[in-house]
Scaffold this active site. Sequence first.
Site, PDB file in Angstrom:
ATOM      1  N   ARG A   1      28.506  -2.336  20.425  1.00  0.00           N
ATOM      2  CA  ARG A   1      29.333  -2.852  19.489  1.00  0.00           C
ATOM      3  C   ARG A   1      28.675  -4.222  18.975  1.00  0.00           C
ATOM      4  O   ARG A   1      28.664  -4.684  17.915  1.00  0.00           O
ATOM      5  CB  ARG A   1      30.734  -3.264  20.306  1.00  0.00           C
ATOM      6  CG  ARG A   1      31.649  -3.724  19.213  1.00  0.00           C
ATOM      7  CD  ARG A   1      32.962  -3.879  19.830  1.00  0.00           C
ATOM      8  NE  ARG A   1      33.201  -4.931  20.853  1.00  0.00           N
ATOM      9  CZ  ARG A   1      34.414  -5.132  21.481  1.00  0.00           C
ATOM     10  NH1 ARG A   1      35.297  -4.489  21.346  1.00  0.00           N
ATOM     11  NH2 ARG A   1      34.247  -5.969  22.483  1.00  0.00           N
TER      12      ARG A   1
ATOM     13  N   LYS B   1      32.896  -8.450  15.950  1.00  0.00           N
ATOM     14  CA  LYS B   1      33.202  -9.492  16.384  1.00  0.00           C
ATOM     15  C   LYS B   1      32.417 -10.656  16.176  1.00  0.00           C
ATOM     16  O   LYS B   1      31.549 -10.956  17.077  1.00  0.00           O
ATOM     17  CB  LYS B   1      33.185  -8.705  17.978  1.00  0.00           C
ATOM     18  CG  LYS B   1      34.207  -9.693  18.983  1.00  0.00           C
ATOM     19  CD  LYS B   1      33.993  -9.069  20.330  1.00  0.00           C
ATOM     20  CE  LYS B   1      34.820  -9.596  21.409  1.00  0.00           C
ATOM     21  NZ  LYS B   1      36.212 -10.238  21.522  1.00  0.00           N
TER      22      LYS B   1
ATOM     23  N   GLU C   1      46.870  -6.057  15.521  1.00  0.00           N
ATOM     24  CA  GLU C   1      46.759  -6.047  16.641  1.00  0.00           C
ATOM     25  C   GLU C   1      47.265  -7.186  17.191  1.00  0.00           C
ATOM     26  O   GLU C   1      47.895  -7.894  16.455  1.00  0.00           O
ATOM     27  CB  GLU C   1      45.020  -6.047  16.937  1.00  0.00           C
ATOM     28  CG  GLU C   1      44.444  -7.086  16.168  1.00  0.00           C
ATOM     29  CD  GLU C   1      42.840  -7.212  16.452  1.00  0.00           C
ATOM     30  OE1 GLU C   1      42.378  -6.742  17.515  1.00  0.00           O
ATOM     31  OE2 GLU C   1      42.021  -7.964  15.712  1.00  0.00           O
TER      32      GLU C   1
HETATM   33  N1  PXG Z   1      41.242  -7.724  19.515  1.00  0.00           N
HETATM   34  C1  PXG Z   1      40.529  -9.096  19.530  1.00  0.00           C
HETATM   35  C2  PXG Z   1      40.867  -9.733  18.087  1.00  0.00           C
HETATM   36  C3  PXG Z   1      39.922  -9.316  20.635  1.00  0.00           C
HETATM   37  O1  PXG Z   1      39.232 -10.533  20.520  1.00  0.00           O
HETATM   38  C4  PXG Z   1      40.494  -7.199  21.686  1.00  0.00           C
HETATM   39  C5  PXG Z   1      41.112  -6.916  20.506  1.00  0.00           C
HETATM   40  C6  PXG Z   1      40.207  -6.503  22.827  1.00  0.00           C
HETATM   41  O2  PXG Z   1      38.896  -5.706  22.711  1.00  0.00           O
HETATM   42  P1  PXG Z   1      37.904  -5.593  24.274  1.00  0.00           P
HETATM   43  O3  PXG Z   1      36.809  -4.930  23.637  1.00  0.00           O
HETATM   44  O4  PXG Z   1      38.082  -6.832  25.175  1.00  0.00           O
HETATM   45  O5  PXG Z   1      38.830  -4.389  24.941  1.00  0.00           O
HETATM   46  C7  PXG Z   1      39.660  -8.468  21.707  1.00  0.00           C
HETATM   47  C8  PXG Z   1      38.897  -8.962  23.006  1.00  0.00           C
HETATM   48  C9  PXG Z   1      38.669 -14.538  25.136  1.00  0.00           C
HETATM   49  C10 PXG Z   1      38.435 -13.265  25.148  1.00  0.00           C
HETATM   50  O6  PXG Z   1      37.581 -15.259  25.572  1.00  0.00           O
HETATM   51  C11 PXG Z   1      38.896 -12.791  24.124  1.00  0.00           C
HETATM   52  C12 PXG Z   1      38.724 -11.142  24.341  1.00  0.00           C
HETATM   53  C13 PXG Z   1      38.402 -10.562  25.434  1.00  0.00           C
HETATM   54  C14 PXG Z   1      38.141 -11.380  26.445  1.00  0.00           C
HETATM   55  C15 PXG Z   1      38.103 -12.617  26.309  1.00  0.00           C
HETATM   56  O7  PXG Z   1      39.797 -15.401  24.778  1.00  0.00           O
HETATM   57  N2  PXG Z   1      39.205 -10.495  23.015  1.00  0.00           N
END
Ligand code: PXG
Length: 288
Positions: free
Chosen positions: A50, A149, A182
């Site tokens: 990703r 991301k 989301e």
């Molecule tokens: N949507 C958004 C906008 C995110 O930032 C997810 C969905 C979930 O994706 P994953 O691949 O993690 O299943 C995310 C993930 C933090 C932090 O530092 C943010 C995320 C994950 C871990 C820590 O606040 N965001």
Amino acid sequence: MIVYLDGKFVDANEAKVSVFDHGLLYGDGVFEGIRLYEGNVFRLVEHIERLEYSAKAILLDLPLSRQELIDVTCETCRRNNLRDGYIRLVVTRGVGDLGLAPWLCAKPSLFVIASQIQMYPKEHYEKGLAIVTVPTRRINPAALPPTVKSLNYLNNILGKIEAKQAGALEGIMLNDQGFIAECTADNLFVVHKGTIYTPAAAQGALKGITRDTMFDIARDLGIPMREQNLTRYDVWCADECFLTGSGAEVIPVVKLDGRVVGDGQPGPVTQRLLADFRQRVTREGVRI
Ligand code: PXG
């Protein structure tokens, strides 16, 4: 704490980037948030893939190969004696002039932080989370695809602030059309009459690694799961609702905007998914 920064492992106090780094000046860069469980970096290859797609989308050349990225990620965990934790992999456009032009940045900067994260207090995994719908809309994919991301998280941060102001730990972000995209840092799912539904990435969702894992778990458990446009109505009338993310893992939602969702308790499908997820996290990935 030891941090990997551009080819070196340095003490956290020495891990510094320039004020001229375009990651800081313009949010020009990409990142991954990854979990380490009992010495296993959960779905590391998927996270790196990703990251590669995010970088490609913003025309950023990653300074390391996939294998090198895997190696430095694992080495950062080992140097910090971590068995469980949270890994932040960041690639910035690097140092450049004042002015947007990314082609004037000599080389990208890459750093890896291996530390800890606690997104939600433990009790919410048992009792469920009360969330709200935030006023800020998720950024339109035609402006900046939420599948990237990127280091531009202001859209999500505004949503997070609004959720907090409304007394909630997480908030649903709608897209321009009013469909659920989301949450600010989590993907959203509802369960209705035995089927799991989640918005497609085209609605403004990140293709979450945890979200992908839900598709695999649902398939293995024989629970139908589909991508579908969702509105708040679908949450109001859902039997269950839950969120996923690398930080959040799988967390039940029992209230939206003060309304009770389902019977107000974490539902059986959510609990099965969470239990299965907890088993997978030490298996699927890369041993450090
Ligand atoms: N949507 C958004 C906008 C995110 O930032 C997810 C969905 C979930 O994706 P994953 O691949 O993690 O299943 C995310 C993930 C933090 C932090 O530092 C943010 C995320 C994950 C871990 C820590 O606040 N965001």
